[in-house]
Design a protein around this motif. Structure first.
Motif, PDB file in Angstrom:
ATOM      1  N   VAL A 159      15.539  -3.112   3.749  1.00  0.00           N
ATOM      2  CA  VAL A 159      16.850  -3.581   4.196  1.00  0.00           C
ATOM      3  C   VAL A 159      17.931  -2.885   3.387  1.00  0.00           C
ATOM      4  O   VAL A 159      18.952  -2.423   3.922  1.00  0.00           O
ATOM      5  N   ILE A 163      20.555   0.276   4.671  1.00  0.00           N
ATOM      6  CA  ILE A 163      22.017   0.170   4.555  1.00  0.00           C
ATOM      7  C   ILE A 163      22.572   1.377   3.804  1.00  0.00           C
ATOM      8  O   ILE A 163      23.566   1.977   4.215  1.00  0.00           O
ATOM      9  N   LYS A 270       4.064   0.467   9.025  1.00  0.00           N
ATOM     10  CA  LYS A 270       4.795  -0.751   8.713  1.00  0.00           C
ATOM     11  C   LYS A 270       6.303  -0.521   8.624  1.00  0.00           C
ATOM     12  O   LYS A 270       7.030  -1.413   8.208  1.00  0.00           O
ATOM     13  N   PHE A 272       8.763  -0.917   9.984  1.00  0.00           N
ATOM     14  CA  PHE A 272       9.586  -1.729  10.877  1.00  0.00           C
ATOM     15  C   PHE A 272      10.945  -2.105  10.281  1.00  0.00           C
ATOM     16  O   PHE A 272      11.988  -1.865  10.888  1.00  0.00           O
ATOM     17  N   ASP A 273      10.917  -2.699   9.088  1.00  0.00           N
ATOM     18  CA  ASP A 273      12.149  -3.247   8.515  1.00  0.00           C
ATOM     19  C   ASP A 273      13.286  -2.225   8.487  1.00  0.00           C
ATOM     20  O   ASP A 273      14.428  -2.539   8.807  1.00  0.00           O
ATOM     21  N   PHE A 276      14.594  -1.504  11.995  1.00  0.00           N
ATOM     22  CA  PHE A 276      15.204  -2.713  12.537  1.00  0.00           C
ATOM     23  C   PHE A 276      16.588  -2.944  11.938  1.00  0.00           C
ATOM     24  O   PHE A 276      17.528  -3.310  12.654  1.00  0.00           O
ATOM     25  N   VAL A 277      16.741  -2.728  10.641  1.00  0.00           N
ATOM     26  CA  VAL A 277      18.038  -2.953  10.020  1.00  0.00           C
ATOM     27  C   VAL A 277      19.027  -1.876  10.463  1.00  0.00           C
ATOM     28  O   VAL A 277      20.205  -2.151  10.712  1.00  0.00           O
ATOM     29  N   MET A 278      18.560  -0.637  10.617  1.00  0.00           N
ATOM     30  CA  MET A 278      19.456   0.446  10.985  1.00  0.00           C
ATOM     31  C   MET A 278      19.908   0.356  12.446  1.00  0.00           C
ATOM     32  O   MET A 278      21.057   0.599  12.763  1.00  0.00           O
ATOM     33  N   ALA A 291       5.753  -0.522  16.033  1.00  0.00           N
ATOM     34  CA  ALA A 291       6.031  -1.730  15.266  1.00  0.00           C
ATOM     35  C   ALA A 291       7.318  -2.397  15.755  1.00  0.00           C
ATOM     36  O   ALA A 291       7.399  -3.621  15.837  1.00  0.00           O
ATOM     37  N   VAL A 292       8.326  -1.592  16.075  1.00  0.00           N
ATOM     38  CA  VAL A 292       9.598  -2.143  16.542  1.00  0.00           C
ATOM     39  C   VAL A 292       9.457  -2.625  17.985  1.00  0.00           C
ATOM     40  O   VAL A 292       9.947  -3.691  18.358  1.00  0.00           O
ATOM     41  N   MET A 294       6.808  -3.721  19.449  1.00  0.00           N
ATOM     42  CA  MET A 294       6.057  -4.969  19.470  1.00  0.00           C
ATOM     43  C   MET A 294       6.987  -6.160  19.208  1.00  0.00           C
ATOM     44  O   MET A 294       6.938  -7.163  19.902  1.00  0.00           O
ATOM     45  N   PHE A 295       7.834  -6.023  18.195  1.00  0.00           N
ATOM     46  CA  PHE A 295       8.741  -7.117  17.844  1.00  0.00           C
ATOM     47  C   PHE A 295       9.720  -7.390  18.985  1.00  0.00           C
ATOM     48  O   PHE A 295       9.970  -8.538  19.343  1.00  0.00           O
TER      49      PHE A 295
ATOM     50  N   GLN B 137       2.421  -6.524  12.142  1.00  0.00           N
ATOM     51  CA  GLN B 137       2.710  -6.771  13.556  1.00  0.00           C
ATOM     52  C   GLN B 137       1.511  -7.382  14.272  1.00  0.00           C
ATOM     53  O   GLN B 137       1.675  -8.183  15.181  1.00  0.00           O
ATOM     54  N   LEU B 240      11.337  -8.445   5.032  1.00  0.00           N
ATOM     55  CA  LEU B 240      12.215  -9.012   6.056  1.00  0.00           C
ATOM     56  C   LEU B 240      11.417  -9.577   7.228  1.00  0.00           C
ATOM     57  O   LEU B 240      11.745 -10.623   7.780  1.00  0.00           O
ATOM     58  N   ASN B 260      20.965  -8.635   6.093  1.00  0.00           N
ATOM     59  CA  ASN B 260      20.939  -8.080   7.446  1.00  0.00           C
ATOM     60  C   ASN B 260      22.079  -8.661   8.284  1.00  0.00           C
ATOM     61  O   ASN B 260      22.749  -7.934   9.025  1.00  0.00           O
TER      62      ASN B 260
END
Lengths: 335, 303
Positions: A159, A163, A270, A272-273, A276-278, A291-292, A294-295, B137, B240, B260
């Motif tokens: 995260v 950023i 993995k 993902f985080d 996802f944050v970007m 991974a993204v 799937m979510f 996942q 997260l 976030n």
């Protein structure tokens, strides 16, 4: 290996002794057997196999339920047609979700990007990590400081790094473009994460920044295990430094490379985080990874069964990477 | 420490080159190393300068330039902290138990799988080891199903304080479970290398396996506890994904979630975003700087 066998034999011999010389257990079954000849039951009770159970079984059950129970449950859910509110129907199971995958263009894109990320990120991280390790290993001063700084990004959350890198890649005032313009390469400055053509590579670059320090640590351990004589022998033979590393040192790092590859590839799965944050749950077809996806499919669109099918694909990919590694480790007796 | 002091004396070939006075190779080596430092620190540096600049200052100045007096401000830090303090507190309350629990369980499991000898250990061990590499996942949907079936808030309704924190309790148990494999692997390699003499002696004296663990193995495990605790702390604090899935009520948001949210709501205020990122990263940076060696050991433990 030798001392292990000796220790095991010693233990075995002790186990054959009657229980009164054995470990006193809390809440022993058969107090009376202390004087009686050893019964098979008490022999079993006092064996290390039984005595070990209270230690490893509770953690194993907790882990087993959350890891293997959940993986199996996920497989089961992927065979249903569960979506939206409500609960899955486990009565009619089919491979329908898996049949849909190959025709789904967003799955194909995510799969392709996942493979690109896996290969490019792992390859570049290894190469940079190796260079870092060799440089740090050249008997430098403040070695600790250098090593600490190269490894620092690994201690940060995805995260946080996402950023930082969103700001680095900012098209107008981000560091990347400011530096490029500063050294007269204005033509190269671009909207790295806005442009779909560079987006995935921008992600790979940032992830490499974060994880190359890990490859460095692994290689550094490998380099330290190589006896100094090998360096000296190469020097005596008159090999140049470059040649020495290429012909003598790097070939000895294959074990380090293999374990670093496995860990880095799993990191990539993995990732993902960070994405996802970007970009939120939809980074667009150019940078979507499994991974993204799937979510997004499961938790944003509530297509639970389909999301579970994508998750199974991810699991199989991880298994395909890890299983050969574990098998080789097992054969080498490293476990 | 020991590496740095021992190496030069054992390595005459490399010491020789240092006698040549101006040594181009050494100079370029240090130049490259310092250039790399600049590269590795640049995202942190540009974040740090930006966090101290006003909106107009960070738009107009280079992100690499330190803040000038007229554009200097602490406001981004205050704003970011105000938004994230709830998340920070929640993270502290759940990360510490999750860290301690997984390290303890890992130590117990490793003890049962090394110091007491029996067949079939390797099979169990492989199950633990494979768990280290699991992509999360592939367990998310069942995880959500499981925790919505287990009504933690209902079970704790007698204690409203805990019931309100049900999300965090679920998160603690989840992180503990997924932390057990790596902790077990870390402790196992440590226990395999541990000298058996004392344990054998204690066994002969009739000490129970639990006494041996508590009196001998546990005190000797302190260095590995440091490694496992630091590894787990960093992992759990930084995560997260699990929080996104398990924590639904805003009052239970953990620090990565609140960061976030901050990022999503302050899209153009890069100074506030950067301050928030540093606030969220501070605990792990401090732990890393103080315990760098243990951290490096932890991350390489799985391989």
């Amino acid at each position: 290996m030798g001392p292990d066998i000796a220790a095991a034999l010693a233990r075995l011999r002790r186990q054959r002794r009657p229980p009164e010389q054995q470990a006193r257990t809390d809440g022993g079954l058969d107090e009376g057997s202390a004087k009686a000849p050893v019964s098979p039951v008490s022999k079993l009770w006092y064996s290390d196999a039984v005595q070990a159970i209270p230690f490893w079984l509770p953690p194993a059950l907790l882990m087993g339920w959350f890891v293997y129970g959940a993986v199996g449950w996920n497989l089961l859910i992927s065979l249903t047609d569960w979506s939206g509110l409500g609960q899955p129907e486990y009565t009619s199971l089919s491979l329908e979700m898996y049949r849909e995958l190959p025709g789904d263009r967003s799955f194909r894109a995510a799969f392709r990007n996942t493979v690109i990320l896996l290969v490019a990120f792992t390859g570049v991280s290894l190469a940079i990590g190796l260079v870092l390790a060799i440089l740090v290993d050249r008997d430098i001063r403040f070695e600790n400081t250098f090593r600490t700084i190269y490894l620092l990004p690994m201690a940060l959350s995805f995260v946080v790094t996402a950023i930082f890198w969103s700001w680095m890649y900012n098209p107008t005032t981000g560091t990347i473009n400011v530096v490029l313009r500063g050294i007269g390469l204005d033509v190269l400055a671009s909207d790295w994460i806005g442009n779909p053509r560079t987006r995935l590579w921008a992600i790979i670059f940032a992830l490499t920044w974060q994880f190359s320090g890990y490859a460095m640590v692994v290689y550094l351990a490998g380099l330290r295990a190589i006896p100094d004589e090998h360096y000296e022998a190469a020097k005596v033979d008159g090999a140049s430094t470059l040649r020495m590393y290429w012909r003598v040192i790097i070939p000895q790092l294959s074990a380090a490379t293999v374990s670093a590859v496995v860990v880095l590839m799993v990191f990539a799965l993995k990732a993902f985080d960070f994405i996802f944050v970007m970009f939120g749950d939809n980074p667009g077809r150019s940078a979507d990874i499994l991974a993204v996806m799937m979510f997004r499919v499961a938790f944003s669109r509530a297509q639970w069964a389909y999301g579970a099918a994508v998750a199974t694909v991810l699991f199989v990919m991880a298994l395909a990477i890890v299983a050969p590694y574990l098998y080789v480790q097992y054969r080498r007796g490293a476990l | 420490m020991s590496d740095d002091t021992v190496k030069p004396t054992t390595d005459p070939t490399r010491a020789d080159t240092r006698l040549d006075g101006v040594d181009l190779e050494r100079i370029s080596l240090y130049a490259i190393l310092c250039g790399l430092i600049a590269f590795y620190l640049s995202p942190l540096w540009s974040g740090l300068t930006t966090a101290f600049k006003t909106q107009s200052a960070f738009v107009r100045t280079s992100p690499l330039a330190p803040p000038m007096p007229e554009g200097f401000t602490l406001e981004p830090w205050e704003l970011a902290f105000a938004t994230m303090q709830g998340g920070l507190l929640n993270s502290v309350t759940f990360v510490l138990p999750a860290t301690v629990l997984s390290a303890t369980l890992g130590s117990l499991a490793a003890y049962g799988l090394t110091k007491l000898s029996w067949r079939g250990q390797v099979a169990i061990l492989v199950l633990f080891l494979a768990g280290v590499f699991l992509p999360y996942q592939s367990v998310l949907v069942p995880l959500r199903q499981f925790w919505s079936a287990v009504d933690v808030a209902g079970l704790l309704s007698f204690a409203p304080f805990l019931a309100n924190r049900a999300d965090l309790i679920e998160l603690t148990i989840t992180h503990t479970a997924y932390g057990v494999p790596i902790c077990t692997i870390l402790f196992r390699s440590y226990y395999l290398a541990m000298d058996d003499a004392m344990i054998e002696a204690a066994k002969l004296d009739g000490a129970s396996p639990f006494t041996i663990y508590r009196r001998i193995v546990l005190p000797l495990s302190a260095p590995m506890f440091a490694v496992a605790l630091i590894y787990q702390f960093t992992q759990v604090w930084n995560d997260l994904l699990f929080a996104l899935v398990l924590v639904t009520s805003r009052s239970n948001y953990v620090v990565t979630q609140s960061l976030n949210v901050l990022q999503g709501s302050m899209v153009q205020e890069y100074n506030i975003q950067m301050a928030g990122a540093f606030i969220a990263a501070l605990p792990t940076i401090v732990v890393y700087v103080v315990f760098g060696r243990q951290f490096a050991k932890g991350i390489t433990g799985a391989s």
